[in-house]
Design an enzyme around this catalytic site. Sequence first.
Site, short mmCIF file in Angstrom:
data_model
loop_
_atom_site.label_atom_id
_atom_site.label_comp_id
_atom_site.label_asym_id
_atom_site.label_seq_id
_atom_site.Cartn_x
_atom_site.Cartn_y
_atom_site.Cartn_z
N ALA A 75 0.82 -1.21 0.00
CA ALA A 75 0.00 0.00 0.00
C ALA A 75 0.85 1.26 0.00
O ALA A 75 0.46 2.28 -0.57
CB ALA A 75 -0.93 -0.01 1.21
N ASN A 155 -5.70 3.56 11.32
CA ASN A 155 -4.99 2.35 11.75
C ASN A 155 -4.64 2.34 13.24
O ASN A 155 -4.36 1.29 13.79
CB ASN A 155 -3.71 2.16 10.93
CG ASN A 155 -2.81 3.36 10.99
OD1 ASN A 155 -3.22 4.49 10.73
ND2 ASN A 155 -1.57 3.16 11.36
N SER A 203 -3.69 -3.03 0.78
CA SER A 203 -2.49 -3.83 1.06
C SER A 203 -2.88 -5.30 1.22
O SER A 203 -3.86 -5.61 1.90
CB SER A 203 -1.88 -3.31 2.36
OG SER A 203 -0.79 -4.12 2.73
N GLY A 204 -2.10 -6.20 0.63
CA GLY A 204 -2.39 -7.62 0.75
C GLY A 204 -2.29 -8.13 2.19
O GLY A 204 -3.15 -8.87 2.66
N HIS A 205 -1.23 -7.68 2.89
CA HIS A 205 -0.95 -8.33 4.19
C HIS A 205 -1.86 -7.88 5.32
O HIS A 205 -1.74 -8.38 6.43
CB HIS A 205 0.53 -8.16 4.56
CG HIS A 205 0.93 -6.81 5.04
ND1 HIS A 205 1.06 -6.51 6.37
CD2 HIS A 205 1.25 -5.68 4.36
CE1 HIS A 205 1.46 -5.25 6.50
NE2 HIS A 205 1.57 -4.73 5.29
N THR A 243 7.92 -6.86 -14.11
CA THR A 243 7.23 -8.13 -14.34
C THR A 243 6.26 -8.42 -13.19
O THR A 243 6.62 -8.26 -12.02
CB THR A 243 8.25 -9.28 -14.47
OG1 THR A 243 9.11 -8.95 -15.56
CG2 THR A 243 7.58 -10.61 -14.72
N CYS A 328 4.52 0.84 12.28
CA CYS A 328 5.61 1.64 11.73
C CYS A 328 6.25 2.55 12.76
O CYS A 328 7.35 3.02 12.58
CB CYS A 328 5.11 2.49 10.58
SG CYS A 328 4.03 1.60 9.52
N1 PLP Z 1 -2.12 2.75 5.29
C1 PLP Z 1 -2.56 2.24 6.45
C2 PLP Z 1 -3.82 2.76 7.04
C3 PLP Z 1 -1.85 1.21 7.08
O1 PLP Z 1 -2.30 0.71 8.24
C4 PLP Z 1 -0.67 0.73 6.46
C5 PLP Z 1 0.14 -0.32 7.13
O2 PLP Z 1 0.39 -0.26 8.31
C6 PLP Z 1 -0.26 1.29 5.25
C7 PLP Z 1 -1.00 2.30 4.70
C8 PLP Z 1 0.96 0.78 4.54
O3 PLP Z 1 0.73 -0.51 4.05
P1 PLP Z 1 1.90 -1.44 3.50
O4 PLP Z 1 2.50 -2.12 4.70
O5 PLP Z 1 1.25 -2.41 2.58
O6 PLP Z 1 2.87 -0.57 2.79
#
Ligand code: PLP
Length: 377
Positions: A75, A155, A203-205, A243, A328
Amino acid sequence: MDRPIYLDYAATTPVDPRVAKVMMRYLMKEDCFGNPSSVTHVYGQEAKKVVDLAREQVAALIQAQASEIIFTSCATESINTAIKGIAKFYHRRGKHIITLKTEHPAVIKTCEALERDGYEISYLTPLFGGLMDFDLLKETLRDDTVLVSVMHVNNEVGVIQDIERIGELVKSRGAFFHVDAVQSVGKLAIDVNKMHADLMSFSGHKLYAPKGVGVLYVRQHPKIHLEPLIHGAKQENNLRAGTLAVHQIVAIGEAFVLANEYLPKADAHYQLLRQVLLDNLKDLPGWLLNGDVQHCHPSIVNISFDKFTNQQLVQRLSGLAISTGSACTTGSLEPSPVLRAIGVPIHLAKNAIRISFGRETTVEEVEQAAGLIEASL
Ligand code: PLP
């Protein structure tokens, strides 16, 4: 030793076994390992077919067209592509961007990078509790505002923004609208048209797919142009060269299908879990819920404690895998800028933990977690 109870789903989710199973079919020689751009032979054609299917699966959950889906690595990359891409392509239209102080660093730091390149960014303070201040947004929108970027579900605290209403206002002033939907997809219904979104990041994860894959929705009607971040061959409508990671893409496609199946159950499940946690904690002294229950998604519960800093809490609560804010910023001793921006006093912002639930979280796990919190105080 038992591993701690995992209550940090807002940081990352495990891969769903059904997703892992699909993914494994796109790696080895006897399977489908081709390059989807190599359409001169069956290996490439097969790979292109499954990538096209994944694009449709992603689009279906958010009411978009498959041609509007771009696959990225995460993301953060989607957000950078959206914000920098609009800023650079439409710089003659204006160099003013609006966002909230409570956005993820992927948005804030991208905006700061643009500031160093001569763009002007308005970082809006939300109302107490975290909701968008509509009067402030109205006052801040200008003729040269080219983009507004807002997160759907926060988040750290879970605040849910009224994206439809924000989008309507932004579009009425002719700016582009980007939504960070990383924390809301699979938990709330998303309709890019109702929400007036031009761009949306995923975001996938965070959705039971693996790390290393993301999605950017880019509106095609009317067509949105972006200056790409990564230059190279013509993959992804010339917006993201490189790719395609077929195994990651089929995985996120499957994750979006499973999210669609789970969506009708999501609200009741998360409401129940939050209720169990808050009921179990309610008679304990010395804690406070950050954010307003009414406006926060129940999958994220942010709590401050009187007596302990978040670092002390994480140590005392070693039986729980929780975080002190966003993944983060874990490790930072500074109080969370998000909590400060929503009006949490500095000493409580330093004493905050985030508990976040996932699809597999059970009532028993939450009751055990509440017991561990009680014992630690
Ligand atoms: N945006 C939000 C609200 C998130 O919680 C996160 C991940 O913590 C991100 C963006 C970034 O996602 P990614 O880890 O896929 O870069």
